[in-house]
Design an enzyme around this catalytic site. Structure first.
Site, short mmCIF file in Angstrom:
data_model
loop_
_atom_site.label_atom_id
_atom_site.label_comp_id
_atom_site.label_asym_id
_atom_site.label_seq_id
_atom_site.Cartn_x
_atom_site.Cartn_y
_atom_site.Cartn_z
N SER A 171 -3.66 -8.27 8.38
CA SER A 171 -3.23 -6.84 8.48
C SER A 171 -2.94 -6.81 10.15
O SER A 171 -2.75 -6.94 11.03
CB SER A 171 -4.32 -6.14 8.47
OG SER A 171 -3.55 -4.97 9.36
N ASP A 228 0.60 -0.92 -0.21
CA ASP A 228 0.39 -0.10 0.06
C ASP A 228 0.84 1.25 0.31
O ASP A 228 0.98 2.36 -0.41
CB ASP A 228 -0.77 -0.40 0.87
CG ASP A 228 -1.98 -1.20 0.95
OD1 ASP A 228 -2.66 -0.63 0.06
OD2 ASP A 228 -2.37 -2.34 1.26
N ASP A 284 -5.75 4.78 13.47
CA ASP A 284 -4.21 5.41 12.94
C ASP A 284 -4.07 6.30 11.48
O ASP A 284 -3.26 7.68 11.99
CB ASP A 284 -3.00 4.40 12.00
CG ASP A 284 -2.85 3.16 13.11
OD1 ASP A 284 -3.17 3.49 13.54
OD2 ASP A 284 -2.97 1.75 12.44
N ARG A 329 2.24 5.99 16.22
CA ARG A 329 1.50 7.30 15.17
C ARG A 329 2.44 8.49 16.39
O ARG A 329 2.55 9.23 14.86
CB ARG A 329 0.78 6.83 15.22
CG ARG A 329 0.34 5.35 15.07
CD ARG A 329 0.56 5.10 13.52
NE ARG A 329 0.64 3.55 12.86
CZ ARG A 329 0.80 2.49 13.15
NH1 ARG A 329 2.34 3.26 13.93
NH2 ARG A 329 0.13 1.36 12.84
N1 ARG Z 1 -6.27 -1.67 16.79
C1 ARG Z 1 -5.20 -0.80 17.10
C2 ARG Z 1 -5.35 0.03 17.32
O1 ARG Z 1 -5.85 0.80 16.56
C3 ARG Z 1 -3.94 -1.18 16.40
C4 ARG Z 1 -4.29 -1.30 14.65
C5 ARG Z 1 -2.87 -2.09 13.67
N2 ARG Z 1 -2.93 -2.02 12.50
C6 ARG Z 1 -3.12 -3.33 11.72
N3 ARG Z 1 -3.02 -3.08 10.41
N4 ARG Z 1 -2.71 -4.00 12.62
O2 ARG Z 1 -3.49 0.83 18.04
#
Ligand code: ARG
Length: 400
Positions: free
Chosen positions: A177, A16, A126, A97
């Site tokens: 993921s 991506d 994110d 982040r």
């Molecule tokens: N749900 C978690 C958060 O919002 C993790 C998201 C992580 N992304 C992934 N591609 N698994 O912090």
């Protein structure tokens, strides 16, 4: 006119974010794309990632080792806050982040870019964390999120990339993921999308299955100084080293797995699996040390602050006035939180079995049931009379 002239793109090396490079240039008229990959201890080879960005059309490919800052400036604050989103998730992804946003903004300023970009889709947390953090740090920069708008399926994305020579290194394409860094792994999608389905053992990397953990318990001692973990088994450790070693030791006993249905900020419930061995044990130990060193009222009041702190970090408000104000409160509470916690690791459990501190508020003379007891038992009677008075009056009124 394109959407921006020069863009700094948050880059992971995945399909991506790689496709974002030609997409930004060919569809959105961006003249120059600089990629920035953050080394957060995810264990990826970063040299091939640099290469890949350049092959995909980036004019410059930056790699920043931010591991020290990640632990010192982001994770340690979360430990002091005992931060667990919805009481369970130690925020491994969420904490990374704002740091990535910070280095994106710094790079944009250094290279004279007018925008930053990321490869997040429109469904997750994110995107919120990146966009809001960047806006807080430099409100003049544009934020471009191609994957939020391009509407391509996974297959279409790969096909688009191939047109521009981006290899679909989706080797036996993992159905999951996964976001990974020093604080843990966040795993979504594939069979995990069925909340009723048990996660397959193959998704775990940092934590052993109970069947394979040692048959003897292991004891560790974590030392804290003002709420910050500084020693392991009596030996001083640098922040990154401490977290790395704890991940190893704790994960080896099968401790650190979380399987939860989580409420995302964008309103979606999602099934999330986390592995976060070091963070979970550090927070557990830290909270225990607080129970020894903080007064009852501070401990109780802080619980509410911790809840709010966890929510605002999860919801992308790391750089916000409320976060700064909570930080000031939390920091003040940590002045006395120094000492050592002893943890027993065994078959998927981390159990606190001892704690001690020079600042301990535990008074053996008051607590003991033995002959040394200093507590004035007679004083209890008057106390209870006053304490219970409102209830007594209420009851008398009701029963009369
Ligand atoms: N749900 C978690 C958060 O919002 C993790 C998201 C992580 N992304 C992934 N591609 N698994 O912090």
């Amino acid at each position: 006119m394109g959407r921006a002239k020069k863009v700094v793109l948050a880059y992971s090396g995945g399909v991506d974010t790689s496709v974002c490079i030609p997409y930004l240039m060919h569809e959105w008229g961006v003249e120059e794309v600089i990629t920035l990959a953050a080394d957060l201890g995810q264990g990826d080879e970063l040299d091939p990632i640099r290469e890949k960005a350049l092959k995909s059309g980036a004019s410059e490919s930056l790699v920043a080792d931010v591991k020290d800052s990640f632990i010192h400036d982001y994770a340690f604050g979360a430990i002091q806050a005992n931060a667990l989103y919805e009481n369970r998730y130690p925020l491994g992804t969420a904490l990374a982040r704002p740091l990535i946003a910070k280095i994106l903004v710094e790079a944009a300023q250094k290279y004279g870019a007018d925008a930053i970009a990321h490869g997040c889709t429109g469904k997750g947390n994110d995107q919120v964390r990146f966009d809001v953090s960047c806006a807080a740090l430099n409100p003049n920069l544009k934020i471009l999120a191609p994957a939020r708008e391009w509407g391509m399926s996974r297959e279409e994305t790969i096909a688009y990339g191939e047109k521009f020579g981006i290899p679909a290194v989706v080797k036996k394409s993992s159905p999951y993921s996964i976001d990974k860094n020093l604080l843990g792994r966040s795993i979504e999608a594939g069979v995990l999308e069925d909340p009723a389905a048990e996660p397959p053992e193959e998704i775990y990397e940092m934590t052993k299955a109970i069947a394979n953990t040692p048959n003897e318990p292991e004891y560790i001692e974590i030392g804290f100084n003002k709420g910050i973990p500084t020693t392991l088994n009596g030996t001083p450790k640098k922040p990154v080293e401490l977290v790395e070693q704890l991940n190893q030791v704790v994960g080896n006993h099968g401790v650190g797995r979380i399987d939860m249905i989580e409420n995302r900020l964008v309103g979606i419930k999602s099934r999330e699996i986390y592995e976060s061995p070091a963070m979970l044990v550090l927070i557990q130990a830290h909270r225990d040390l607080e129970s020894l060193t903080l007064t009852a009222d501070v401990t109780h009041y802080k619980r509410g602050v911790e809840e709010t702190y966890s929510q605002i970090v999860y919801n992308g408000l790391w750089y916000s006035p409320l976060k700064a104000a909570l930080d000031a409160f939390i920091l003040k509470t940590q002045e006395q939180v120094s000492g050592t916690v002893r943890v027993k690791l065994f078959k998927g459990n981390a159990t606190i079995v001892g704690r001690w501190s020079d600042n301990s508020l535990y008074s053996p003379d008051l607590a003991t049931y033995g002959a040394e007891d200093q507590f004035d038992h007679k004083a209890a009677e008057g106390f209870i009379y006053v304490w219970g008075l409102p209830t007594r009056v209420w009851s008398q009124r009701l029963k009369s």
